[in-house]
Motif scaffolding. Structure first.
Motif, PDB file in Angstrom:
ATOM      1  N   TRP A  77      -1.063 -13.640  29.242  1.00 31.93           N
ATOM      2  CA  TRP A  77      -2.368 -13.110  28.813  1.00 31.93           C
ATOM      3  C   TRP A  77      -2.736 -11.831  29.560  1.00 31.93           C
ATOM      4  O   TRP A  77      -3.405 -10.964  29.005  1.00 31.93           O
ATOM      5  CB  TRP A  77      -3.455 -14.178  28.954  1.00 31.93           C
ATOM      6  N   GLY A  78      -2.245 -11.710  30.787  1.00 33.56           N
ATOM      7  CA  GLY A  78      -2.452 -10.457  31.525  1.00 33.56           C
ATOM      8  C   GLY A  78      -1.791  -9.297  30.781  1.00 33.56           C
ATOM      9  O   GLY A  78      -2.378  -8.229  30.611  1.00 33.56           O
ATOM     10  N   THR A  79      -0.556  -9.548  30.304  1.00 36.01           N
ATOM     11  CA  THR A  79       0.165  -8.511  29.546  1.00 36.01           C
ATOM     12  C   THR A  79      -0.570  -8.192  28.243  1.00 36.01           C
ATOM     13  O   THR A  79      -0.695  -7.028  27.861  1.00 36.01           O
ATOM     14  CB  THR A  79       1.607  -8.989  29.240  1.00 36.01           C
ATOM     15  N   ILE A  80      -1.051  -9.238  27.580  1.00 35.39           N
ATOM     16  CA  ILE A  80      -1.771  -9.017  26.314  1.00 35.39           C
ATOM     17  C   ILE A  80      -3.029  -8.173  26.565  1.00 35.39           C
ATOM     18  O   ILE A  80      -3.331  -7.250  25.811  1.00 35.39           O
ATOM     19  CB  ILE A  80      -2.089 -10.373  25.628  1.00 35.39           C
ATOM     20  N   PHE A  99      -4.111  -4.579  25.030  1.00 34.26           N
ATOM     21  CA  PHE A  99      -5.448  -4.316  24.445  1.00 34.26           C
ATOM     22  C   PHE A  99      -6.031  -3.040  25.048  1.00 34.26           C
ATOM     23  O   PHE A  99      -6.575  -2.197  24.346  1.00 34.26           O
ATOM     24  CB  PHE A  99      -6.392  -5.480  24.755  1.00 34.26           C
ATOM     25  N   LEU A 100      -5.884  -2.928  26.363  1.00 34.82           N
ATOM     26  CA  LEU A 100      -6.434  -1.781  27.096  1.00 34.82           C
ATOM     27  C   LEU A 100      -5.798  -0.482  26.604  1.00 34.82           C
ATOM     28  O   LEU A 100      -6.487   0.522  26.384  1.00 34.82           O
ATOM     29  CB  LEU A 100      -6.144  -1.981  28.593  1.00 34.82           C
ATOM     30  N   GLN A 101      -4.485  -0.520  26.384  1.00 38.16           N
ATOM     31  CA  GLN A 101      -3.778   0.668  25.901  1.00 38.16           C
ATOM     32  C   GLN A 101      -4.265   1.058  24.500  1.00 38.16           C
ATOM     33  O   GLN A 101      -4.428   2.228  24.199  1.00 38.16           O
ATOM     34  CB  GLN A 101      -2.261   0.408  25.858  1.00 38.16           C
ATOM     35  N   VAL A 102      -4.493   0.025  23.671  1.00 40.10           N
ATOM     36  CA  VAL A 102      -4.975   0.287  22.304  1.00 40.10           C
ATOM     37  C   VAL A 102      -6.352   0.958  22.368  1.00 40.10           C
ATOM     38  O   VAL A 102      -6.626   1.924  21.646  1.00 40.10           O
ATOM     39  CB  VAL A 102      -5.010  -1.033  21.488  1.00 40.10           C
ATOM     40  N   PHE A 103      -7.220   0.467  23.236  1.00 39.14           N
ATOM     41  CA  PHE A 103      -8.547   1.083  23.363  1.00 39.14           C
ATOM     42  C   PHE A 103      -8.450   2.498  23.924  1.00 39.14           C
ATOM     43  O   PHE A 103      -9.238   3.369  23.578  1.00 39.14           O
ATOM     44  CB  PHE A 103      -9.459   0.221  24.229  1.00 39.14           C
ATOM     45  N   ARG A 104      -7.433   2.735  24.757  1.00 37.87           N
ATOM     46  CA  ARG A 104      -7.235   4.093  25.299  1.00 37.87           C
ATOM     47  C   ARG A 104      -6.832   5.064  24.189  1.00 37.87           C
ATOM     48  O   ARG A 104      -7.218   6.222  24.208  1.00 37.87           O
ATOM     49  CB  ARG A 104      -6.174   4.070  26.400  1.00 37.87           C
ATOM     50  N   ILE A 105      -6.033   4.556  23.240  1.00 34.71           N
ATOM     51  CA  ILE A 105      -5.652   5.401  22.091  1.00 34.71           C
ATOM     52  C   ILE A 105      -6.925   5.849  21.377  1.00 34.71           C
ATOM     53  O   ILE A 105      -7.107   7.019  21.053  1.00 34.71           O
ATOM     54  CB  ILE A 105      -4.720   4.631  21.111  1.00 34.71           C
ATOM     55  N   ARG A 106      -7.829   4.903  21.161  1.00 35.15           N
ATOM     56  CA  ARG A 106      -9.077   5.225  20.459  1.00 35.15           C
ATOM     57  C   ARG A 106      -9.914   6.215  21.270  1.00 35.15           C
ATOM     58  O   ARG A 106     -10.474   7.154  20.716  1.00 35.15           O
ATOM     59  CB  ARG A 106      -9.876   3.939  20.209  1.00 35.15           C
ATOM     60  N   LYS A 107      -9.954   5.965  22.581  1.00 38.69           N
ATOM     61  CA  LYS A 107     -10.765   6.821  23.448  1.00 38.69           C
ATOM     62  C   LYS A 107     -10.220   8.254  23.432  1.00 38.69           C
ATOM     63  O   LYS A 107     -10.979   9.214  23.283  1.00 38.69           O
ATOM     64  CB  LYS A 107     -10.735   6.261  24.875  1.00 38.69           C
ATOM     65  N   GLU A 108      -8.892   8.380  23.570  1.00 41.09           N
ATOM     66  CA  GLU A 108      -8.258   9.707  23.551  1.00 41.09           C
ATOM     67  C   GLU A 108      -8.542  10.445  22.256  1.00 41.09           C
ATOM     68  O   GLU A 108      -8.893  11.623  22.264  1.00 41.09           O
ATOM     69  CB  GLU A 108      -6.740   9.540  23.692  1.00 41.09           C
ATOM     70  N   LYS A 158       1.597   6.243  24.138  1.00 43.97           N
ATOM     71  CA  LYS A 158       0.901   4.954  24.401  1.00 43.97           C
ATOM     72  C   LYS A 158       1.370   3.894  23.413  1.00 43.97           C
ATOM     73  O   LYS A 158       1.609   2.742  23.772  1.00 43.97           O
ATOM     74  CB  LYS A 158      -0.612   5.152  24.287  1.00 43.97           C
ATOM     75  N   LEU A 159       1.485   4.303  22.163  1.00 39.66           N
ATOM     76  CA  LEU A 159       1.887   3.339  21.129  1.00 39.66           C
ATOM     77  C   LEU A 159       3.297   2.804  21.398  1.00 39.66           C
ATOM     78  O   LEU A 159       3.528   1.595  21.339  1.00 39.66           O
ATOM     79  CB  LEU A 159       1.828   3.984  19.746  1.00 39.66           C
ATOM     80  N   GLU A 160       4.205   3.704  21.681  1.00 37.87           N
ATOM     81  CA  GLU A 160       5.590   3.270  21.909  1.00 37.87           C
ATOM     82  C   GLU A 160       5.692   2.372  23.141  1.00 37.87           C
ATOM     83  O   GLU A 160       6.435   1.394  23.149  1.00 37.87           O
ATOM     84  CB  GLU A 160       6.511   4.483  22.024  1.00 37.87           C
ATOM     85  N   LYS A 161       4.897   2.692  24.169  1.00 38.22           N
ATOM     86  CA  LYS A 161       4.906   1.885  25.394  1.00 38.22           C
ATOM     87  C   LYS A 161       4.403   0.453  25.097  1.00 38.22           C
ATOM     88  O   LYS A 161       5.047  -0.530  25.483  1.00 38.22           O
ATOM     89  CB  LYS A 161       3.994   2.550  26.433  1.00 38.22           C
ATOM     90  N   THR A 162       3.275   0.386  24.403  1.00 42.57           N
ATOM     91  CA  THR A 162       2.711  -0.942  24.112  1.00 42.57           C
ATOM     92  C   THR A 162       3.621  -1.736  23.174  1.00 42.57           C
ATOM     93  O   THR A 162       3.758  -2.945  23.317  1.00 42.57           O
ATOM     94  CB  THR A 162       1.304  -0.827  23.489  1.00 42.57           C
ATOM     95  N   MET A 163       4.247  -1.014  22.213  1.00 44.40           N
ATOM     96  CA  MET A 163       5.160  -1.717  21.296  1.00 44.40           C
ATOM     97  C   MET A 163       6.356  -2.288  22.042  1.00 44.40           C
ATOM     98  O   MET A 163       6.813  -3.390  21.746  1.00 44.40           O
ATOM     99  CB  MET A 163       5.620  -0.772  20.190  1.00 44.40           C
ATOM    100  N   LYS A 164       6.835  -1.534  23.003  1.00 44.17           N
ATOM    101  CA  LYS A 164       7.983  -1.997  23.791  1.00 44.17           C
ATOM    102  C   LYS A 164       7.592  -3.278  24.558  1.00 44.17           C
ATOM    103  O   LYS A 164       8.341  -4.248  24.581  1.00 44.17           O
ATOM    104  CB  LYS A 164       8.407  -0.904  24.773  1.00 44.17           C
TER     105      LYS A 164
END
Lengths: 198, 471
Positions: free
Chosen positions: A174-177, A181-190, B212-218
């Protein structure tokens, strides 16, 4: 109302009448049956003979012994009743005997709850009697490891290794999940920052 | 921020005439409903609504409306649960394993595999709740559940797998949703525009976004595999850790995983056939994909057959009392016809078809895979029901008829509605999002083009080097 649309009340009522009549007849039959059944009383006696636990059920009806009636003996267990042997018929004195095992687990005082039943007899219907007797083996929860942590214990007593291992796995996954999630929100923020700067 | 702007370079695959053709072709089915499509969606919706109504009836009147009684309390619902969870392994296998091993042919089929995983998990997860009879008691499983119980492990694993699969499906969709947002919003309904706007996360096709996308997908590709394996292992444990003849087996965990991969990969082939035919995707889902998927299904069928031998031959050698009675019922008794049909008809026969190159063409592969999928469902039934009908201790004082079980119309209605629900969600999904990953196919074509260029250059260099030597 047009003539053709008239309802035939006689035909319409017919099934209802038959059903009502059937129900009334069934009720009468049930009442007669219930009236025909006599009330039976069961008394339990316990005796120790030649190192054997014998349970005696005495069946009477209106003060007279009841002959040739099946008596079922049970012991109350945690979820249901444990049958003790097959049903035993009462003799001329209205008595029915059965031998109880010596190794039945009892409560912490060694007590067991004995139940004797007449089940769906055509003359006496159902009847039941129960009594407690100190015929069980002692069961001490302390000796059964209930207080210890084990796979069969309650939820509060789950083994430590299981708690540690499962929580560790859950935290890693769940830490990885959450990191994803955090990375996905960063995409939106960027993306929103690029939009603002434009 | 400046740094981000400097990185604003489009993904290399997202340019060129070839990409434009791919985008036009793959986005073509979106938002278009032919009369046949409407009829299909209407038909599925009616079945789903019927199932919901019957489930409401079951909730009101109780599980007594089903054919389940004291002996069989896990009937068709739990058999279907195991089957659906098995199908959900398709996405992990095709997508994650092939992604991590860099198999280029995976590109046109990953989206449908991941979707199949997500939908079958969604409906598979509902089946135990339907079987519970009292759905309002679900929180009790968490509030009062024992960590020692495989049922609690199952809830944790399926919950985690569902979350992971949702992310795993969604991540590669982000660039495609952005393409839909930019190209399809003009004609789209307000609802679709809203979906594209929200789910694309304002994707800008920048190098930072791609990184970011490629990193998270990996990360998700790596982590989804142990989660998927844990799910079906724990489903196997639910049976193996219950004291029942036929379930007392140490191979149940891997046996269930192998069975799930076998049925899941066959289901992917069927989805490939359906979308290829419906949306005329012959150019993308080619014979190459069918050939490789056919080989994969064949390999998994052989592994599954090996597990079947282990599962039945070892206890059959000993024929230990209660186990022996159950096995006799399976081998020679009332389940013998189904049992042997399953072993020969749905395991060995499809393997025979797929063993030949012609058997891995769309027509024959789909025949083999339909047999496998139906067989996998019936097999789950054979694992669950006969064992429940043969407990170690007979259940006392119940009517003789309770020792027999066949699902009644209530169970069939709800189960078929769940199956229709899977088809309905897949159909609607393909009308909103591209069913083939656009950017992945573009990337694949770009990769192919570059590979051909490099090969040509190497060939040219080799030729130049050989020329002076020959002179």
């Amino acid at each position: 109302m047009k003539q053709g649309n008239k309802i035939n009340y006689t035909t319409g009522l017919f099934p209802g009448s038959v059903i009502s009549l059937f129900i009334i007849l069934q009720l009468i039959a049930f009442g007669l049956k219930a009236q025909g059944e006599k009330k039976a009383d069961i008394r339990l006696n316990f005796e120790l003979k030649d190192s054997m636990n014998i349970c005696k059920a005495m069946v009477t009806s209106e003060g007279k012994p009841v002959k040739e009636v099946d008596i079922h003996f049970y012991v109350k267990r945690l979820f249901s009743l444990l049958p003790i042997g097959k049903a035993v018929k009462t003799d001329d004195n209205g008595e029915s005997n059965t031998i109880f095992p010596l190794d039945l687990p009892g409560d912490k005082n060694g007590n067991i709850l004995v139940i004797a039943k007449i089940e769906e007899d055509e003359n006496y219907g159902n009847a039941e009697a129960q009594a407690e007797i100190k015929w069980g083996t002692l069961s001490n929860p302390e000796n059964d490891h209930w207080a210890n942590r084990s796979l069969s214990a309650s939820r509060e007593k789950a083994p430590t290794y299981l708690i540690v291992a499962s929580n560790l796995i859950i935290m890693v996954i769940w830490g990885t999940i959450f990191f994803v999630f955090l990375q996905v929100f960063r995409i939106r923020k960027e993306s929103s920052l690029i939009k603002k700067n434009k | 921020m400046e740094n981000t702007q400097q990185q604003t370079t489009a993904h290399p695959a997202a340019t060129g005439h070839q990409s434009e053709i791919i985008r036009q072709e793959l986005l073509a089915p979106i938002g278009k409903y032919s009369p046949l499509n409407r009829l299909w969606i209407g038909f599925l919706s009616v079945i789903v609504l019927w199932g919901i109504a019957i489930y409401a009836r079951q909730c009101i009147w109780g599980l007594g409306t089903t054919a389940m009684r004291n002996y069989v309390s896990w009937g068709l619902y739990i058999s279907t649960f195991v089957f659906f969870i098995g199908i959900s392994h398709s996405g992990t296998l095709v997508s994650a394993i092939l992604r991590i091993t860099n198999k280029e042919w995976r590109r046109p089929i990953t989206r449908s595999a991941e979707l199949l995983t997500w939908v079958s998990l969604l409906f598979g997860g509902m089946m135990p709740i339907i079987d519970m009879g009292r759905p309002e008691r679900i929180p009790n499983l968490i509030l009062f559940g024992r960590l020692q119980s495989p049922l609690v492990w199952d809830i944790i694993c399926i919950g985690t797998y569902f979350t992971g699969s949702t992310i795993f499906l969604y991540l590669p969709m982000i660039p495609d949703i952005a393409i839909c947002r930019d190209r399809l919003s003009g004609n789209a309904s307000r609802f679709r525009k809203w979906i594209y706007r929200k789910l694309s996360l304002g994707w800008k096709d920048t190098a930072a976004n791609w990184h970011k996308l490629e990193k998270t997908m990996k990360i998700m590709t790596i982590i989804i595999m142990p989660i998927a394996v844990s799910v079906h292992t724990v489903v196997g444990y639910i049976f193996a850790m219950t004291l029942r003849p036929g379930w007392n087996s140490t191979v149940f965990g891997p046996y269930f995983v192998a069975g799930a991969l076998y049925s899941g990969s066959a289901a992917v082939v069927l989805v490939m056939v359906a979308f290829r035919k419906m949306y005329h995707l012959e150019k993308y889902i080619t014979l190459k994909q069918f050939n490789y998927m056919g080989q994969l299904v064949l390999a998994l069928t052989i592994i599954y057959a090996y597990f079947n031998v282990n599962e039945y031959a070892v206890p059959a050698y000993k024929m230990e009392s209660a186990e022996g009675f159950l096995l006799k019922e399976l081998f020679q008794g009332r389940y013998a016809t189904i049992f042997w049909t399953l072993q020969f008809g749905t395991v060995l026969f499809p393997a025979f078809i797929l063993a030949f190159p012609k058997g891995r063409t769309p027509l024959f592969a789909s025949i083999a895979c339909i047999i496998i999928v139906i067989g996998a469902w019936v097999k789950r039934y054979i694992i669950v029901i006969p064992t429940l009908l043969h407990p170690f201790m007979p259940i006392q004082k119940v009517p003789v008829t309770w020792a027999e079980y066949f699902p009644n119309w209530v169970e069939w209605s709800i189960t078929i509605a769940a199956l229709a629900g899977i088809f309905l969600v897949i159909t609607l999904f393909a009308k909103i999002f591209p069913i083939i990953s656009v950017w992945e196919v573009e990337e694949g074509q770009e990769f192919e083009r570059k590979k051909k260029m490099v090969d040509a250059m190497i060939e040219k260099e080799n030729a130049q080097q050989l020329q002076p030597q020959s002179n």
